[in-house]
Write a protein that holds these residues in place. Sequence first.
Motif, PDB file in Angstrom:
ATOM      1  N   ALA A   1       0.976  -1.145   0.024  1.00  0.00           N
ATOM      2  CA  ALA A   1       0.081  -0.134  -0.137  1.00  0.00           C
ATOM      3  C   ALA A   1       0.928   1.438   0.022  1.00  0.00           C
ATOM      4  O   ALA A   1       2.067   1.181   0.235  1.00  0.00           O
ATOM      5  CB  ALA A   1      -1.023  -0.026   1.319  1.00  0.00           C
ATOM      6  N   VAL A   2       0.449   2.326  -0.314  1.00  0.00           N
ATOM      7  CA  VAL A   2       0.774   3.695  -0.296  1.00  0.00           C
ATOM      8  C   VAL A   2       0.370   4.524   0.772  1.00  0.00           C
ATOM      9  O   VAL A   2      -1.009   4.585   0.505  1.00  0.00           O
ATOM     10  CB  VAL A   2       0.915   4.161  -1.861  1.00  0.00           C
ATOM     11  CG1 VAL A   2       1.845   5.968  -1.517  1.00  0.00           C
ATOM     12  CG2 VAL A   2       1.879   3.457  -2.647  1.00  0.00           C
ATOM     13  N   VAL A   3       1.028   5.163   1.660  1.00  0.00           N
ATOM     14  CA  VAL A   3       0.265   5.799   2.764  1.00  0.00           C
ATOM     15  C   VAL A   3       0.779   7.281   2.526  1.00  0.00           C
ATOM     16  O   VAL A   3       1.816   7.623   2.156  1.00  0.00           O
ATOM     17  CB  VAL A   3       0.725   5.330   4.313  1.00  0.00           C
ATOM     18  CG1 VAL A   3       0.194   6.349   5.131  1.00  0.00           C
ATOM     19  CG2 VAL A   3       0.386   4.148   4.373  1.00  0.00           C
ATOM     20  N   THR A   4      -0.183   8.279   2.468  1.00  0.00           N
ATOM     21  CA  THR A   4       0.116   9.548   2.417  1.00  0.00           C
ATOM     22  C   THR A   4      -0.517  10.465   3.181  1.00  0.00           C
ATOM     23  O   THR A   4      -1.877  10.163   3.689  1.00  0.00           O
ATOM     24  CB  THR A   4      -0.452  10.345   0.929  1.00  0.00           C
ATOM     25  OG1 THR A   4       0.220   9.137  -0.058  1.00  0.00           O
ATOM     26  CG2 THR A   4      -0.004  11.565   0.815  1.00  0.00           C
ATOM     27  N   ALA A   5      -0.030  11.273   4.157  1.00  0.00           N
ATOM     28  CA  ALA A   5      -0.614  12.217   5.059  1.00  0.00           C
ATOM     29  C   ALA A   5      -0.208  13.512   4.850  1.00  0.00           C
ATOM     30  O   ALA A   5       1.152  13.943   4.515  1.00  0.00           O
ATOM     31  CB  ALA A   5       0.000  11.739   6.582  1.00  0.00           C
ATOM     32  N   THR A   6      -1.217  14.402   4.765  1.00  0.00           N
ATOM     33  CA  THR A   6      -0.955  15.892   4.674  1.00  0.00           C
ATOM     34  C   THR A   6      -1.732  16.469   5.783  1.00  0.00           C
ATOM     35  O   THR A   6      -2.543  16.317   6.144  1.00  0.00           O
ATOM     36  CB  THR A   6      -1.762  16.063   3.358  1.00  0.00           C
ATOM     37  OG1 THR A   6      -1.247  15.609   2.242  1.00  0.00           O
ATOM     38  CG2 THR A   6      -1.336  17.713   3.047  1.00  0.00           C
ATOM     39  N   VAL A   7      -0.718  17.418   6.696  1.00  0.00           N
ATOM     40  CA  VAL A   7      -0.923  18.146   7.664  1.00  0.00           C
ATOM     41  C   VAL A   7      -0.801  19.429   7.325  1.00  0.00           C
ATOM     42  O   VAL A   7       0.040  20.096   6.977  1.00  0.00           O
ATOM     43  CB  VAL A   7      -0.287  17.468   8.714  1.00  0.00           C
ATOM     44  CG1 VAL A   7       1.167  17.837   8.753  1.00  0.00           C
ATOM     45  CG2 VAL A   7      -1.021  18.117  10.222  1.00  0.00           C
ATOM     46  N   ALA A   8      -2.087  20.442   7.924  1.00  0.00           N
ATOM     47  CA  ALA A   8      -1.910  21.737   8.033  1.00  0.00           C
ATOM     48  C   ALA A   8      -2.600  22.139   9.409  1.00  0.00           C
ATOM     49  O   ALA A   8      -2.855  21.161  10.054  1.00  0.00           O
ATOM     50  CB  ALA A   8      -2.826  22.457   7.020  1.00  0.00           C
TER      51      ALA A   8
ATOM     52  N   SER B   1      -5.206  23.339  10.401  1.00  0.00           N
ATOM     53  CA  SER B   1      -6.419  23.042  10.736  1.00  0.00           C
ATOM     54  C   SER B   1      -6.900  21.602  10.360  1.00  0.00           C
ATOM     55  O   SER B   1      -8.114  21.240  10.529  1.00  0.00           O
ATOM     56  CB  SER B   1      -7.504  23.989   9.805  1.00  0.00           C
ATOM     57  OG  SER B   1      -7.467  23.819   8.438  1.00  0.00           O
ATOM     58  N   ARG B   2      -6.122  20.746   9.555  1.00  0.00           N
ATOM     59  CA  ARG B   2      -6.642  19.666   8.969  1.00  0.00           C
ATOM     60  C   ARG B   2      -5.548  18.700   8.991  1.00  0.00           C
ATOM     61  O   ARG B   2      -4.483  18.846   8.401  1.00  0.00           O
ATOM     62  CB  ARG B   2      -7.174  19.796   7.915  1.00  0.00           C
ATOM     63  CG  ARG B   2      -8.259  19.023   7.428  1.00  0.00           C
ATOM     64  CD  ARG B   2      -9.953  19.128   7.963  1.00  0.00           C
ATOM     65  NE  ARG B   2     -10.702  18.408   7.507  1.00  0.00           N
ATOM     66  CZ  ARG B   2     -11.777  18.085   8.359  1.00  0.00           C
ATOM     67  NH1 ARG B   2     -11.694  18.443   9.586  1.00  0.00           N
ATOM     68  NH2 ARG B   2     -12.705  17.339   7.945  1.00  0.00           N
ATOM     69  N   LEU B   3      -5.771  17.209   9.204  1.00  0.00           N
ATOM     70  CA  LEU B   3      -4.963  16.318   8.687  1.00  0.00           C
ATOM     71  C   LEU B   3      -5.612  15.432   7.672  1.00  0.00           C
ATOM     72  O   LEU B   3      -7.018  15.012   8.422  1.00  0.00           O
ATOM     73  CB  LEU B   3      -4.533  15.420   9.992  1.00  0.00           C
ATOM     74  CG  LEU B   3      -3.839  14.057   9.862  1.00  0.00           C
ATOM     75  CD1 LEU B   3      -2.317  14.177   9.050  1.00  0.00           C
ATOM     76  CD2 LEU B   3      -3.629  13.241  11.015  1.00  0.00           C
ATOM     77  N   ARG B   4      -5.138  15.122   6.733  1.00  0.00           N
ATOM     78  CA  ARG B   4      -5.776  13.667   5.795  1.00  0.00           C
ATOM     79  C   ARG B   4      -4.631  12.875   5.723  1.00  0.00           C
ATOM     80  O   ARG B   4      -3.749  12.947   5.251  1.00  0.00           O
ATOM     81  CB  ARG B   4      -6.134  14.516   4.648  1.00  0.00           C
ATOM     82  CG  ARG B   4      -6.738  13.577   3.589  1.00  0.00           C
ATOM     83  CD  ARG B   4      -7.233  14.235   2.231  1.00  0.00           C
ATOM     84  NE  ARG B   4      -7.838  13.326   1.391  1.00  0.00           N
ATOM     85  CZ  ARG B   4      -9.114  13.075   1.012  1.00  0.00           C
ATOM     86  NH1 ARG B   4      -9.980  13.734   1.931  1.00  0.00           N
ATOM     87  NH2 ARG B   4      -9.608  12.211   0.422  1.00  0.00           N
ATOM     88  N   VAL B   5      -5.047  11.531   6.071  1.00  0.00           N
ATOM     89  CA  VAL B   5      -4.380  10.431   5.864  1.00  0.00           C
ATOM     90  C   VAL B   5      -5.095   9.521   4.656  1.00  0.00           C
ATOM     91  O   VAL B   5      -6.448   9.353   4.739  1.00  0.00           O
ATOM     92  CB  VAL B   5      -4.197   9.724   6.963  1.00  0.00           C
ATOM     93  CG1 VAL B   5      -3.615   8.227   6.804  1.00  0.00           C
ATOM     94  CG2 VAL B   5      -3.243  10.486   7.984  1.00  0.00           C
ATOM     95  N   GLU B   6      -4.311   9.099   3.700  1.00  0.00           N
ATOM     96  CA  GLU B   6      -4.795   8.344   2.692  1.00  0.00           C
ATOM     97  C   GLU B   6      -4.035   6.940   2.647  1.00  0.00           C
ATOM     98  O   GLU B   6      -2.835   6.934   2.703  1.00  0.00           O
ATOM     99  CB  GLU B   6      -4.853   8.967   1.289  1.00  0.00           C
ATOM    100  CG  GLU B   6      -5.695  10.136   1.367  1.00  0.00           C
ATOM    101  CD  GLU B   6      -5.552  10.797  -0.228  1.00  0.00           C
ATOM    102  OE1 GLU B   6      -4.694  10.425  -1.027  1.00  0.00           O
ATOM    103  OE2 GLU B   6      -6.314  11.838  -0.396  1.00  0.00           O
ATOM    104  N   VAL B   7      -4.852   5.797   2.427  1.00  0.00           N
ATOM    105  CA  VAL B   7      -4.084   4.545   2.292  1.00  0.00           C
ATOM    106  C   VAL B   7      -4.733   3.802   1.040  1.00  0.00           C
ATOM    107  O   VAL B   7      -5.877   3.561   1.156  1.00  0.00           O
ATOM    108  CB  VAL B   7      -4.214   3.565   3.454  1.00  0.00           C
ATOM    109  CG1 VAL B   7      -3.606   2.325   3.371  1.00  0.00           C
ATOM    110  CG2 VAL B   7      -3.734   4.276   4.689  1.00  0.00           C
ATOM    111  N   ARG B   8      -3.690   3.757   0.015  1.00  0.00           N
ATOM    112  CA  ARG B   8      -4.054   3.140  -1.090  1.00  0.00           C
ATOM    113  C   ARG B   8      -3.653   1.740  -1.403  1.00  0.00           C
ATOM    114  O   ARG B   8      -2.370   1.598  -1.167  1.00  0.00           O
ATOM    115  CB  ARG B   8      -3.644   4.050  -2.527  1.00  0.00           C
ATOM    116  CG  ARG B   8      -3.912   3.426  -3.580  1.00  0.00           C
ATOM    117  CD  ARG B   8      -3.809   4.379  -4.935  1.00  0.00           C
ATOM    118  NE  ARG B   8      -4.340   3.640  -5.970  1.00  0.00           N
ATOM    119  CZ  ARG B   8      -4.275   4.143  -7.189  1.00  0.00           C
ATOM    120  NH1 ARG B   8      -3.743   5.559  -7.309  1.00  0.00           N
ATOM    121  NH2 ARG B   8      -4.998   3.589  -8.163  1.00  0.00           N
ATOM    122  N   ASP B   9      -4.211   0.866  -1.848  1.00  0.00           N
ATOM    123  CA  ASP B   9      -3.927  -0.347  -2.040  1.00  0.00           C
ATOM    124  C   ASP B   9      -4.385  -0.701  -3.477  1.00  0.00           C
ATOM    125  O   ASP B   9      -5.161   0.250  -4.173  1.00  0.00           O
ATOM    126  CB  ASP B   9      -4.465  -1.230  -0.926  1.00  0.00           C
ATOM    127  CG  ASP B   9      -6.127  -1.512  -1.105  1.00  0.00           C
ATOM    128  OD1 ASP B   9      -6.609  -1.702  -2.350  1.00  0.00           O
ATOM    129  OD2 ASP B   9      -6.773  -1.328  -0.218  1.00  0.00           O
TER     130      ASP B   9
END
Length: 138
Positions: free
Chosen positions: A69-76, A78-86
Amino acid sequence: MTRRQGGSWPAQLRRRVGRADLRAVPEVRRALRDLLGRGDWGEPGSAEVAELLVSELVTNALVHTDDGAVVTATVAPSRLRVEVRDFTSGLPEPRVPVADESTHGRGLVLVQHLADAWGVQAHALGKVVWFELDGGGM
């Protein structure tokens, strides 16, 4: 919320995790903790919730798919977004865990209840399961 020391917003983490490599789960947690400034991001407890949820999604991807899988986390602030792509078709759904299944079947239920937003996005090859947490920032 405290400001990120020596960094700029947004910040991003991207990791590829190998097929069935469950040792990657604590490594991804540690990398996310570092990205979030060792718990300084968000309201008290937000970073710990983020670590728990990323663990659940990475574990699901490694246990229930045939590839990594590929894990991407983007943090600012006001917000955290985490994506796990398989790279396996089939969309996951939260299910009520059965009492005799011990700890199995609770991952997406945790995500559903603890994340501010979450979802699944199908791709031509595979899918992305994601969650967002409100950082309570600026």
